[in-house]
Enzyme design. Structure first.
Site, PDB file in Angstrom:
ATOM      1  N   ARG A   1      -0.576   6.094   4.769  1.00 30.69           N
ATOM      2  CA  ARG A   1      -0.844   4.766   4.933  1.00 30.69           C
ATOM      3  C   ARG A   1      -2.321   4.736   4.267  1.00 30.69           C
ATOM      4  O   ARG A   1      -2.607   3.675   3.831  1.00 30.69           O
ATOM      5  CB  ARG A   1      -0.716   4.501   6.669  1.00 30.69           C
ATOM      6  CG  ARG A   1      -1.210   3.077   6.856  1.00 30.69           C
ATOM      7  CD  ARG A   1      -0.279   2.170   6.334  1.00 30.69           C
ATOM      8  NE  ARG A   1      -1.059   1.443   5.062  1.00 30.69           N
ATOM      9  CZ  ARG A   1      -0.559   0.749   4.077  1.00 30.69           C
ATOM     10  NH1 ARG A   1       0.735   0.567   3.990  1.00 30.69           N
ATOM     11  NH2 ARG A   1      -1.201   0.187   3.012  1.00 30.69           N
TER      12      ARG A   1
ATOM     13  N   CYS B   1     -12.763  -2.295   3.821  1.00 29.24           N
ATOM     14  CA  CYS B   1     -11.722  -2.408   4.723  1.00 29.24           C
ATOM     15  C   CYS B   1     -11.686  -3.684   5.570  1.00 29.24           C
ATOM     16  O   CYS B   1     -10.775  -4.196   5.965  1.00 29.24           O
ATOM     17  CB  CYS B   1     -11.662  -1.003   5.779  1.00 29.24           C
ATOM     18  SG  CYS B   1     -11.688   0.266   4.968  1.00 29.24           S
TER      19      CYS B   1
ATOM     20  N   HIS C   1      -9.478  -6.529   7.630  1.00 27.71           N
ATOM     21  CA  HIS C   1      -9.495  -6.079   9.066  1.00 27.71           C
ATOM     22  C   HIS C   1     -10.848  -6.000   9.875  1.00 27.71           C
ATOM     23  O   HIS C   1     -10.658  -5.247  11.084  1.00 27.71           O
ATOM     24  CB  HIS C   1      -9.030  -4.707   8.801  1.00 27.71           C
ATOM     25  CG  HIS C   1      -7.603  -4.331   8.245  1.00 27.71           C
ATOM     26  ND1 HIS C   1      -6.503  -4.733   9.150  1.00 27.71           N
ATOM     27  CD2 HIS C   1      -7.229  -4.055   7.117  1.00 27.71           C
ATOM     28  CE1 HIS C   1      -5.555  -4.459   8.406  1.00 27.71           C
ATOM     29  NE2 HIS C   1      -5.909  -4.144   7.189  1.00 27.71           N
TER      30      HIS C   1
ATOM     31  N   CYS D   1      -3.644   2.403   1.405  1.00 25.75           N
ATOM     32  CA  CYS D   1      -4.553   1.321   1.148  1.00 25.75           C
ATOM     33  C   CYS D   1      -5.539   1.546   0.030  1.00 25.75           C
ATOM     34  O   CYS D   1      -5.818   0.475  -0.503  1.00 25.75           O
ATOM     35  CB  CYS D   1      -5.138   1.641   2.580  1.00 25.75           C
ATOM     36  SG  CYS D   1      -4.375   1.189   3.998  1.00 25.75           S
TER      37      CYS D   1
END
Lengths: 288, 104
Positions: free
Chosen positions: A245, A197, A201, A249
């Site tokens: 969501r 991630c 991010h 991902c």
């Protein structure tokens, strides 16, 4: 319920192994996240996106789903013929909705586990109303003209935290543990693309095409991702929740998708949500 | 069995601002589903708006309008407390009527 949780745990362990890359999960929220974020709108495209969202938010079709969720929340349903309003405790007491969404995920003593909003509602539907967990997990995400009941319910619950500050508790040891697990999943690299991630991010100023990616390890980035979900997506005209969501991902990262309402998702939501603590949640959002 | 509309109606000076959000799939008839079959057209065709018992809008809509559409109108001569009645009819004959009161 016990059985279900057991199964979920196993799934969680699996997806935790893979999970690391939530990067995409956040990217979308990010992009759509409302303007309030302090991350600077560095370019005209971003500024225009945010103007677009502001205009749309005035008449957000998410309200239609809130209305449907309200019916579902109050109606006596399921094999046990009871309503969620008279049985479901989202952390602030049975049937209490005001501010519940911005205080989830949290620890629930009845199940000795931390649960996020959608997972808790699913738990209530199974435990109190007698629905089967397998049925809820069969087609859990919106598509076309189909909207799962849990999506409407989650939107309804989220609507009761409009304009409230995010205050996800971190008192119970399990709440702290869940946050840590989320943090680890966030940083875990794996999969065919060797992503985590945090590849996308975990740093400021990243983007994919025109979508700015929020840095979820910062309060400014985390609020951009938390904000706006559940969200009505103009493309296709469907309502989606954070569960979707997050699962999407994983899909985008070429990871195995977690089971529906998996504890690994709770952990990721806990990490992101706690990082956003203290900031205002605007309510169900709208996305391009 | 259509779902309710959401109507907002508020006076802004001497003009009433009315906005309505309708719940409707608004299928164009041009799309195909996963198995290649055409999804039949299903869209709102006619809309009427009455304010204070008087028809102020009689309009047509078609397949170019988005799913769950929003319409906005400005009506002069209305006043706070007037009743707004909005009605739509789609190409399958489904219909829905909802009302609201103009706030000050």
């Amino acid at each position: 319920m016990k059985k279900r949780i057991g199964a979920l745990m196993a799934a969680a362990a699996m997806s935790a192994a893979f999970a690391a890359h939530a990067q995409q999960p956040m990217k979308q929220p990010a992009a759509k996240a409302p303007a309030k974020a302090t991350q600077k709108a560095t370019d005209a495209t971003t500024a225009d996106f945010e103007k677009f969202r502001d205009v749309l938010e005035e008449d957000n079709p998410a309200e239609l789903f809130e209305a449907k969720g309200e019916e579902l929340w109050k109606a006596k349903r399921g094999p046990k013929n009871v309503s969620l309003a008279e049985t479901c405790d989202l952390g602030l007491g049975v049937g209490k909705l005001k501010g519940a969404y911005v205080q989830l995920p949290r620890y629930f003593a009845d199940v000795d586990a931390v649960m996020d909003a959608e997972r808790r509602i699913a738990h209530c539907m199974v435990t109190h109303q007698g629905f089967k967990a397998e049925d809820l997990a069969k087609k859990p995400f919106s598509s076309g003209n189909y909207t799962p009941e849990l999506v409407s319910l989650t939107t309804y619950v989220a609507g009761h935290s409009r304009k409230m500050k995010i205050a996800i508790p971190q008192k119970h040891p399990k709440e702290k543990e869940t946050y840590q697990i989320g943090k680890e999943i966030f940083a875990y690299r794996a999969g065919p693309w060797d992503f985590s991630c945090s590849t996308c991010h975990g740093e400021d100023g990243k983007r994919i095409r025109t979508q700015n990616l929020p840095n979820l390890s910062t309060p400014e980035g985390a609020i951009r991702a938390f904000q706006g979900w559940p969200g009505y997506r103009m493309t296709g005209g469907v309502m989606h929740t954070l569960q979707w969501r997050m699962n999407d991902c994983f899909r985008q990262q070429r990871f195995p998708e977690p089971n529906y309402v998996s504890p690994s998702i709770t952990a990721l939501l806990s990490y992101m949500g706690v990082n956003a603590n203290g900031q205002m949640y605007k309510g169900p959002g709208i996305k391009r | 069995m259509a779902d309710p509309m959401k109507i907002r109606a508020q006076m802004k000076g001497d003009t009433a601002e009315i906005r309505v959000l309708m719940s409707h799939p608004m299928e164009t008839g041009q799309r195909k589903d996963g198995t290649g079959n055409v999804v039949p057209a299903h869209y709102i065709q006619a809309i009427t708006v009455d304010v204070g018992g008087k028809r102020v809008i009689q309009g047509q809509a078609g397949p170019a309008v988005s799913r769950n559409p929003v319409f906005g109108f400005k009506v002069k001569g209305a006043k706070a407390g007037d009743k707004v009645v909005i009605n739509w009819v789609d190409n399958k004959g489904d219909k829905r009527t909802d009302e609201a009161t103009i706030s000050g």
